[in-house]
Enzyme design. Structure first.
Site, short mmCIF file in Angstrom:
data_model
loop_
_atom_site.label_atom_id
_atom_site.label_comp_id
_atom_site.label_asym_id
_atom_site.label_seq_id
_atom_site.Cartn_x
_atom_site.Cartn_y
_atom_site.Cartn_z
N HIS A 176 6.08 29.30 -14.04
CA HIS A 176 5.06 28.52 -13.33
C HIS A 176 4.14 27.97 -14.40
O HIS A 176 3.19 28.63 -14.84
CB HIS A 176 4.31 29.43 -12.35
CG HIS A 176 3.26 28.72 -11.53
ND1 HIS A 176 3.56 28.08 -10.35
CD2 HIS A 176 1.94 28.53 -11.73
CE1 HIS A 176 2.46 27.53 -9.86
NE2 HIS A 176 1.46 27.79 -10.68
N ASP A 196 -1.92 26.28 -14.99
CA ASP A 196 -2.76 25.17 -14.51
C ASP A 196 -3.49 24.54 -15.70
O ASP A 196 -3.31 24.95 -16.84
CB ASP A 196 -3.76 25.68 -13.47
CG ASP A 196 -4.80 26.60 -14.09
OD1 ASP A 196 -4.41 27.53 -14.81
OD2 ASP A 196 -6.01 26.40 -13.87
N GLU A 236 4.02 33.11 -13.82
CA GLU A 236 3.11 32.18 -14.48
C GLU A 236 2.93 32.64 -15.94
O GLU A 236 3.32 33.75 -16.30
CB GLU A 236 1.74 32.14 -13.77
CG GLU A 236 0.82 31.06 -14.33
CD GLU A 236 -0.38 30.71 -13.44
OE1 GLU A 236 -0.51 31.29 -12.34
OE2 GLU A 236 -1.18 29.85 -13.85
#
Ligand SMILES: [Ca+2]
Ligand SMILES: [Ca+2]
Length: 592
Positions: A512, A189, A569
């Site tokens: 991810h 993110d 991730e």
């Protein structure tokens, strides 16, 4: 020619390596039943591969063109690994010492992915794992000159970040804006989190303090490659300067800077949600104090190039520490935040004893002030619990730093350096014993709980502990055991994947990671470490039908799919221990 050849041609451009590799990766022919470090081995190092049990009793090492057999031997007896419920045999070819490119062949099973034997075999992945931090830079464009085909436009200028009501102070009311640019994106993110930057920076600075000569020559091909500061430090400075903007006037440090909700999988330039600085917390402030104390002594050597920096860092560090003493139990409680609600990563630690120990110890090492050591509470380290470091659990980092500076404390009445070394040695001995009895001959798996969210960072952090004790004792068993976990991460594991993007014929391809998902490249940004096997499968809903029976064991619960934030991730606090493990092993090999 197999792909690994390309990586080892000296001085060939790194980016070219990756793109050439990508095409070959798709044609991978190695047997999934042979688990091996797909990058390779040192000429005089231990060399072990794992073969999933068959009738076969022998194996051979062939040149990569499969034309010449250079070695053959018996496979070991059958062993069982509880974490994958497999029975396996080991192939030990440690006596093959001649440099070259090889495959391992087992009758009835086939050949392995290719691998190298070479004196600098881990240098390219080691370097790429640090370059990966460049690819995580926020607030800046990545031009092709440095980023190759992963060039991208700037995103997240972070010059108009709003102060959340939880972070409001007299001079910074709720809704006012501050400038807090730079830093690294935390993970897949686009948030920037102080707590996770804490252990990440502590790990990287520890590597620098342990192996400065090696790191001073590392050229990362970044915009600062032409200045007079080692690129390794330039890259850490990019995040450190952001961290410095996160401290308020009173010394307290904001917990994080994120949007209120996670952004979808778009490029940085398109992720335009409002950004907020959110609530000061004790954990963030102490991690900040520890990192800036460590940085103070590192950047003291660069007073000409970076005037005032080292002195400023110490002022900030002591101020942060004082704030934490006055505010010793400010927990980050995201569920209580409103207007807006915040739904990004929480990093909500609730126990700050370990952060106090780490911060006080780093301040003591830097300043020599006794009161810091007295407050660290390390008089009797053998009576305390220390674990493998992770973001909420950082007190072992204090022991590493004390052991690193052990010469300063050998006659100290304050620091019981022998007890600190004994504590670390006991922990490392447990890992060596675990590795010896393991079917895969690796320390990870000493406890089933090693297979947690980010288990690959557990493997890398175990390696760091072992290397610290190797540096103290010079005992080869600690180096070999650390290298076994590097072998694990690069392919000797029950999934058969090399977990470092860009390295290995069968490596993580679809992490991810928003920048990798949003760009037009088939190949992911290189040098990123996937989280790894995680039986928690917290992404079960998002990855419905992707998890199959093959993924049902703790050490096999990994899917190479972007849906899998629980196993695939990437994160700065997972890459950093890989950077340490791979670069430290390279540095040690070169100094031998
Ligand atoms: Ca430089
Ligand atoms: Ca803690």
């Amino acid at each position: 020619m197999r792909l690994a050849t390309i990586f080892l041609v000296p001085f060939l451009c790194f980016l070219l390596n990756i793109s050439a590799f990508a095409q070959l990766n798709q044609e991978s022919s190695g047997s999934d039943k042979i688990r091996i470090n797909q990058v390779g081995f040192y000429p005089t190092g231990q060399k072990i591969a794992i073969v999933v049990t068959s009738e076969a009793t022998n194996f051979s090492i062939l040149t990569a063109d499969e034309k010449n057999e250079v070695f053959s031997a018996k496979l070991s007896d059958v062993k069982e690994w509880p974490h994958s419920k497999e029975t396996v045999k080991q192939a030990d070819f440690s006596s093959v010492e001649i440099s070259g490119e090889y495959v391992l062949q087992v009758p009835g099973i086939g050949t392995s992915h290719s691998f190298y034997i070479d004196k600098n075999v881990h240098f390219e992945p080691a370097k790429a794992s640090m370059k990966a931090f460049y690819f995580q830079r926020a607030s800046t464009a990545l031009p092709e000159e440095y980023a190759g085909k992963w060039a991208r436009e700037a995103g997240h200028p972070d010059n108009l970040v709003k102060v959340h009501n939880s972070a409001a102070s007299e001079n910074r009311p709720a809704g006012s804006t501050i400038s807090s640019p730079g830093g690294w994106y935390d993970a897949g993110d686009y948030g920037k989190y102080i707590v996770n930057s804490g252990i990440t920076m502590g790990t990287l600075f520890s590597l620098y303090e342990d192996f400065p000569e090696y790191l001073d020559t590392l050229n990362l091909n970044i915009p600062e490659s032409e200045n007079n500061i080692p690129d390794f430090l330039d890259e850490t400075l990019y995040n450190l300067r952001w961290m410095m903007t996160m401290q308020g006037k009173d010394g307290g440090v904001y917990h994080k800077l994120t949007s209120a909700n996670f952004h979808g999988a778009v490029a940085p330039k398109d992720a335009t949600l409002q950004r907020w600085v959110i609530q000061k917390s004790t954990a963030a402030t102490l991690d900040f104090a520890a990192v800036t104390a460590q940085a103070t002594r590192i950047f003291e050597d660069y007073k000409d190039e970076l005037p005032g920096l080292s002195d400023s860092l110490l002022v900030m560090s002591e101020k942060a520490y004082r704030w934490a003493k006055e505010n010793p139990d400010v927990i980050y409680q995201q569920e209580k935040l409103k207007d807006p609600e915040i739904n990004t990563g929480a990093y909500g630690d609730r126990n700050f004893k370990d952060e106090f120990q780490w911060a006080a110890t780093e301040l003591f090492i830097t300043t020599g002030k006794k009161e810091y050591y007295q407050e660290a509470g390390l008089e009797n380290p053998l009576a305390q619990d220390f674990g493998i470091p992770a973001w909420p659990n950082v007190n072992t980092l204090a022991l590493y730093s004390l052991a690193r500076h052990r010469e300063n404390y050998k006659d100290s009445e304050l620091v019981n350096i022998n007890a600190i070394i004994e504590q670390l040695t006991q922990m490392a001995d447990n890992l060596v014993a675990s590795s010896k009895s393991s079917a895969y001959s690796i320390p990870i798996g000493i406890n089933e709980s090693d297979f947690v969210w980010g288990s690959n960072s557990t493997a890398a952090n175990q390696g760091i502990l072992l290397l610290n004790v190797y540096e103290i004792t010079g005992d080869r068993k600690y180096l070999d055991t650390a290298n076994s976990n590097l072998d694990y991460l690069l392919g000797r594991n029950a999934t058969g994947f090399s977990f470092l993007t860009g390295f290995g014929e069968k490596s993580t391809r679809d992490p991810h990671h928003r920048p990798s998902e949003a760009d037009d490249n088939e190949d992911p940004v290189p040098g990123l470490l996937a989280g790894g096997s995680n039986p928690g499968q917290q992404d079960k809903n998002e990855c419905a039908e992707k998890y199959t029976a093959a993924h049902r064991h703790p050490a096999t619960s990994y899917i190479d799919n972007r849906c899998s934030y629980a196993s695939n991730e990437i994160a700065i606090n997972w890459n950093a221990p890989f950077v340490y493990l791979a670069n430290a092993i390279e540095a040690i090999q070169r100094s031998k």
